[in-house]
Write a protein that holds these residues in place. Structure first.
Motif, PDB file in Angstrom:
ATOM      1  N   LEU A  71      -8.659 -88.051  -1.676  1.00  0.00           N
ATOM      2  CA  LEU A  71      -9.344 -87.176  -2.637  1.00  0.00           C
ATOM      3  C   LEU A  71     -10.163 -86.115  -1.907  1.00  0.00           C
ATOM      4  CD1 LEU A  71      -9.586 -87.130  -5.815  1.00  0.00           C
ATOM      5  CD2 LEU A  71     -11.882 -88.058  -5.469  1.00  0.00           C
ATOM      6  N   ASP A  72     -10.833 -86.505  -0.820  1.00  0.00           N
ATOM      7  CA  ASP A  72     -11.600 -85.540  -0.021  1.00  0.00           C
ATOM      8  C   ASP A  72     -10.705 -84.438   0.522  1.00  0.00           C
ATOM      9  OD1 ASP A  72     -14.011 -86.782  -0.422  1.00  0.00           O
ATOM     10  OD2 ASP A  72     -13.949 -87.946   1.444  1.00  0.00           O
ATOM     11  N   ALA A  73      -9.509 -84.822   0.957  1.00  0.00           N
ATOM     12  CA  ALA A  73      -8.563 -83.841   1.507  1.00  0.00           C
ATOM     13  C   ALA A  73      -8.151 -82.836   0.426  1.00  0.00           C
ATOM     14  CB  ALA A  73      -7.343 -84.560   2.081  1.00  0.00           C
ATOM     15  N   ASP A  74      -7.897 -83.327  -0.785  1.00  0.00           N
ATOM     16  CA  ASP A  74      -7.524 -82.424  -1.888  1.00  0.00           C
ATOM     17  C   ASP A  74      -8.689 -81.520  -2.269  1.00  0.00           C
ATOM     18  OD1 ASP A  74      -4.982 -83.346  -2.005  1.00  0.00           O
ATOM     19  OD2 ASP A  74      -5.160 -84.372  -3.938  1.00  0.00           O
ATOM     20  N   ARG A  75      -9.924 -82.060  -2.251  1.00  0.00           N
ATOM     21  CA  ARG A  75     -11.093 -81.252  -2.594  1.00  0.00           C
ATOM     22  C   ARG A  75     -11.253 -80.079  -1.625  1.00  0.00           C
ATOM     23  NH1 ARG A  75     -14.869 -84.269  -1.153  1.00  0.00           N
ATOM     24  NH2 ARG A  75     -14.849 -85.710  -2.927  1.00  0.00           N
ATOM     25  N   GLU A  76     -11.018 -80.346  -0.344  1.00  0.00           N
ATOM     26  CA  GLU A  76     -11.128 -79.273   0.645  1.00  0.00           C
ATOM     27  C   GLU A  76     -10.041 -78.219   0.454  1.00  0.00           C
ATOM     28  OE1 GLU A  76     -13.677 -78.803   2.682  1.00  0.00           O
ATOM     29  OE2 GLU A  76     -14.503 -80.549   1.627  1.00  0.00           O
ATOM     30  N   LYS A  77      -8.844 -78.670   0.072  1.00  0.00           N
ATOM     31  CA  LYS A  77      -7.760 -77.711  -0.215  1.00  0.00           C
ATOM     32  C   LYS A  77      -8.135 -76.817  -1.400  1.00  0.00           C
ATOM     33  CE  LYS A  77      -3.827 -80.469   1.434  1.00  0.00           C
ATOM     34  NZ  LYS A  77      -2.569 -81.161   1.022  1.00  0.00           N
ATOM     35  N   ILE A  78      -8.735 -77.427  -2.434  1.00  0.00           N
ATOM     36  CA  ILE A  78      -9.121 -76.669  -3.626  1.00  0.00           C
ATOM     37  C   ILE A  78     -10.219 -75.664  -3.278  1.00  0.00           C
ATOM     38  CG2 ILE A  78     -10.224 -76.862  -5.893  1.00  0.00           C
ATOM     39  CD1 ILE A  78      -8.790 -79.584  -6.170  1.00  0.00           C
ATOM     40  N   LYS A  79     -11.222 -76.115  -2.493  1.00  0.00           N
ATOM     41  CA  LYS A  79     -12.300 -75.210  -2.076  1.00  0.00           C
ATOM     42  C   LYS A  79     -11.747 -74.037  -1.280  1.00  0.00           C
ATOM     43  CE  LYS A  79     -16.229 -78.407  -1.754  1.00  0.00           C
ATOM     44  NZ  LYS A  79     -17.202 -79.037  -0.817  1.00  0.00           N
ATOM     45  N   SER A  80     -10.849 -74.343  -0.362  1.00  0.00           N
ATOM     46  CA  SER A  80     -10.263 -73.300   0.482  1.00  0.00           C
ATOM     47  C   SER A  80      -9.456 -72.313  -0.355  1.00  0.00           C
ATOM     48  CB  SER A  80      -9.382 -73.942   1.549  1.00  0.00           C
ATOM     49  OG  SER A  80      -8.752 -72.956   2.339  1.00  0.00           O
ATOM     50  N   TYR A  81      -8.692 -72.836  -1.302  1.00  0.00           N
ATOM     51  CA  TYR A  81      -7.863 -71.976  -2.151  1.00  0.00           C
ATOM     52  C   TYR A  81      -8.740 -71.059  -3.007  1.00  0.00           C
ATOM     53  CZ  TYR A  81      -4.819 -70.522  -5.972  1.00  0.00           C
ATOM     54  OH  TYR A  81      -4.147 -69.765  -6.915  1.00  0.00           O
ATOM     55  N   LYS A  85      -9.484 -66.764  -2.961  1.00  0.00           N
ATOM     56  CA  LYS A  85      -9.302 -65.893  -4.128  1.00  0.00           C
ATOM     57  C   LYS A  85     -10.584 -65.140  -4.492  1.00  0.00           C
ATOM     58  CE  LYS A  85      -4.998 -66.965  -4.940  1.00  0.00           C
ATOM     59  NZ  LYS A  85      -3.919 -65.944  -4.862  1.00  0.00           N
ATOM     60  N   GLY A  86     -11.611 -65.332  -3.668  1.00  0.00           N
ATOM     61  CA  GLY A  86     -12.840 -64.575  -3.898  1.00  0.00           C
ATOM     62  C   GLY A  86     -13.871 -65.272  -4.758  1.00  0.00           C
ATOM     63  N   ILE A  87     -13.728 -66.576  -4.973  1.00  0.00           N
ATOM     64  CA  ILE A  87     -14.711 -67.327  -5.761  1.00  0.00           C
ATOM     65  C   ILE A  87     -15.779 -67.857  -4.824  1.00  0.00           C
ATOM     66  CG2 ILE A  87     -15.085 -69.315  -7.267  1.00  0.00           C
ATOM     67  CD1 ILE A  87     -12.252 -68.990  -8.274  1.00  0.00           C
ATOM     68  N   ALA A  88     -17.034 -67.541  -5.118  1.00  0.00           N
ATOM     69  CA  ALA A  88     -18.147 -67.945  -4.268  1.00  0.00           C
ATOM     70  C   ALA A  88     -18.405 -69.445  -4.399  1.00  0.00           C
ATOM     71  CB  ALA A  88     -19.400 -67.159  -4.646  1.00  0.00           C
ATOM     72  N   ILE A 137     -11.254 -64.288 -12.741  1.00  0.00           N
ATOM     73  CA  ILE A 137     -11.040 -65.731 -12.917  1.00  0.00           C
ATOM     74  C   ILE A 137      -9.852 -65.982 -13.839  1.00  0.00           C
ATOM     75  CG2 ILE A 137     -12.072 -67.885 -13.682  1.00  0.00           C
ATOM     76  CD1 ILE A 137     -13.301 -66.673 -11.152  1.00  0.00           C
ATOM     77  N   GLU A 138      -9.689 -65.116 -14.816  1.00  0.00           N
ATOM     78  CA  GLU A 138      -8.554 -65.238 -15.731  1.00  0.00           C
ATOM     79  C   GLU A 138      -7.240 -65.111 -14.972  1.00  0.00           C
ATOM     80  OE1 GLU A 138      -8.085 -63.635 -20.230  1.00  0.00           O
ATOM     81  OE2 GLU A 138      -8.077 -62.096 -18.676  1.00  0.00           O
ATOM     82  N   GLU A 139      -7.186 -64.174 -14.033  1.00  0.00           N
ATOM     83  CA  GLU A 139      -5.979 -63.958 -13.246  1.00  0.00           C
ATOM     84  C   GLU A 139      -5.735 -65.136 -12.299  1.00  0.00           C
ATOM     85  OE1 GLU A 139      -2.521 -62.237 -12.019  1.00  0.00           O
ATOM     86  OE2 GLU A 139      -3.803 -61.680 -13.716  1.00  0.00           O
ATOM     87  N   ILE A 140      -6.808 -65.666 -11.698  1.00  0.00           N
ATOM     88  CA  ILE A 140      -6.663 -66.809 -10.793  1.00  0.00           C
ATOM     89  C   ILE A 140      -6.124 -68.024 -11.547  1.00  0.00           C
ATOM     90  CG2 ILE A 140      -7.935 -68.449  -9.347  1.00  0.00           C
ATOM     91  CD1 ILE A 140      -9.842 -66.146  -8.655  1.00  0.00           C
ATOM     92  N   SER A 141      -6.582 -68.201 -12.780  1.00  0.00           N
ATOM     93  CA  SER A 141      -6.116 -69.347 -13.570  1.00  0.00           C
ATOM     94  C   SER A 141      -4.611 -69.271 -13.817  1.00  0.00           C
ATOM     95  CB  SER A 141      -6.871 -69.414 -14.901  1.00  0.00           C
ATOM     96  OG  SER A 141      -6.491 -68.361 -15.769  1.00  0.00           O
ATOM     97  N   GLU A 146       0.145 -72.065  -7.472  1.00  0.00           N
ATOM     98  CA  GLU A 146       0.195 -72.017  -6.010  1.00  0.00           C
ATOM     99  C   GLU A 146      -0.500 -73.243  -5.422  1.00  0.00           C
ATOM    100  OE1 GLU A 146      -1.714 -68.410  -4.950  1.00  0.00           O
ATOM    101  OE2 GLU A 146      -0.222 -67.101  -5.890  1.00  0.00           O
ATOM    102  N   LEU A 147      -1.605 -73.640  -6.041  1.00  0.00           N
ATOM    103  CA  LEU A 147      -2.349 -74.812  -5.587  1.00  0.00           C
ATOM    104  C   LEU A 147      -1.542 -76.087  -5.827  1.00  0.00           C
ATOM    105  CD1 LEU A 147      -5.034 -75.782  -4.397  1.00  0.00           C
ATOM    106  CD2 LEU A 147      -5.944 -75.875  -6.715  1.00  0.00           C
ATOM    107  N   ILE A 148      -0.895 -76.158  -6.950  1.00  0.00           N
ATOM    108  CA  ILE A 148      -0.075 -77.332  -7.278  1.00  0.00           C
ATOM    109  C   ILE A 148       1.102 -77.431  -6.304  1.00  0.00           C
ATOM    110  CG2 ILE A 148       1.372 -78.391  -9.057  1.00  0.00           C
ATOM    111  CD1 ILE A 148      -0.400 -76.997 -11.137  1.00  0.00           C
ATOM    112  N   ASN A 149       1.672 -76.292  -5.948  1.00  0.00           N
ATOM    113  CA  ASN A 149       2.802 -76.279  -5.013  1.00  0.00           C
ATOM    114  C   ASN A 149       2.397 -76.734  -3.616  1.00  0.00           C
ATOM    115  OD1 ASN A 149       4.529 -75.353  -7.013  1.00  0.00           O
ATOM    116  ND2 ASN A 149       4.222 -73.191  -6.491  1.00  0.00           N
ATOM    117  N   SER A 150       1.106 -76.681  -3.306  1.00  0.00           N
ATOM    118  CA  SER A 150       0.634 -77.109  -1.990  1.00  0.00           C
ATOM    119  C   SER A 150       0.483 -78.619  -1.907  1.00  0.00           C
ATOM    120  CB  SER A 150      -0.703 -76.438  -1.661  1.00  0.00           C
ATOM    121  OG  SER A 150      -1.733 -76.953  -2.500  1.00  0.00           O
TER     122      SER A 150
END
Length: 244
Positions: A71-81, A85-88, A137-141, A146-150
């Motif tokens: 779960l930690d590994a996935d959380r880091e992937k999500i943060k990085s992704y 995309k420019g989310i602070a 954020i609408e466009e990122i959603s 791309e995140l799921i494909n990773s």
């Protein structure tokens, strides 16, 4: 004889007083009914200036330690992704981790439980992104596949849209609805060849927010649309005037 005359006088006076009171009450009743009741509408289209987007991810493993590590590994992937995309970082809020013990149940032929086997732990965590950059954020959603494909099992919720200046908007709409009701009352009085008197009562209706150009129904307790970026707000004001 004198006593009888006195009783007659009392009865006569009572009849006169009763007649006067009844007549006065009847006149006042009619006077109170000489009213005009009108309803004014305030309506405003606006665009949401705050977006809230959320999703959840989970991992399952035979041991709690392995599940947490995955779960930690996935959380880091999500943060990085999201950062790419420019989310602070302060726009991402991760919830506490929720975990469940999973069991597989084997049933007898008659449907009763025969045995349960422990199959591991499932850990789940959610993330909420809140931002005033609605379009970004609408466009990122829309690109989140791309995140799921990773390899991250990311379950997405539709974005929710809000407006931070709703209190100011409501005040302006009440004024608009009141003005609309007043114009209607003056028009009715003029066409009826009557004079509009003092305002006797005012009531505010339910505040409604629906999606623009939608078929949403108004709710008795007030609707509050969060699915549409472009919204329409409605409010009514009822005024009661005395007519002279």
């Amino acid at each position: 004889m004198l006593k009888n005359n006195f009783n007659v006088i009392i009865i006569s006076v009572a009849v006169v007083i009763s007649a006067y009171l009844f007549s006065n009450a009847f006149q006042n009743r009619n006077k109170n009914n000489d009213n005009i009741s009108v309803t004014g509408l305030g309506k405003k289209d606006f665009v949401s200036d705050l977006i809230v987007w959320s999703g959840s991810f989970s991992k399952k493993s035979a041991t709690l330690k392995e599940a947490y590590a995955a779960l930690d590994a996935d959380r880091e992937k999500i943060k990085s992704y999201l950062s790419s995309k420019g989310i602070a970082p302060n726009e991402m809020v991760f919830s506490a981790v929720n975990f469940n013990k999973d069991f597989q149940t084997i049933f007898n032929e008659n449907g009763t439980t025969k045995q349960q086997f422990f199959t591991g732990f499932t850990l789940t965590q959610s993330v909420i992104i809140q931002s005033k950059e609605v379009n970004k954020i609408e466009e990122i959603s829309r690109q989140s596949s791309e995140l799921i494909n990773s390899g991250v099992e990311f379950y997405l919720n539709p974005p929710e849209y809000y407006y931070t200046k709703l209190a100011e908007l409501k005040i302006k709409m009440i004024a608009e609805a009141t003005k609309d009701a007043s114009i209607r009352a003056k028009s009715i009085a003029k066409n009826a060849d009557a004079n509009l008197g003092n305002l006797k009562k005012s009531d505010m209706g339910v505040f409604q927010i629906t999606g623009q150009n939608s078929s949403e129904d108004f709710s008795y307790g007030g609707s509050f649309n969060t699915q549409s970026k472009n919204k329409t707000a409605n409010i009514t004001v009822k005024l009661v005037y005395q007519v002279n």
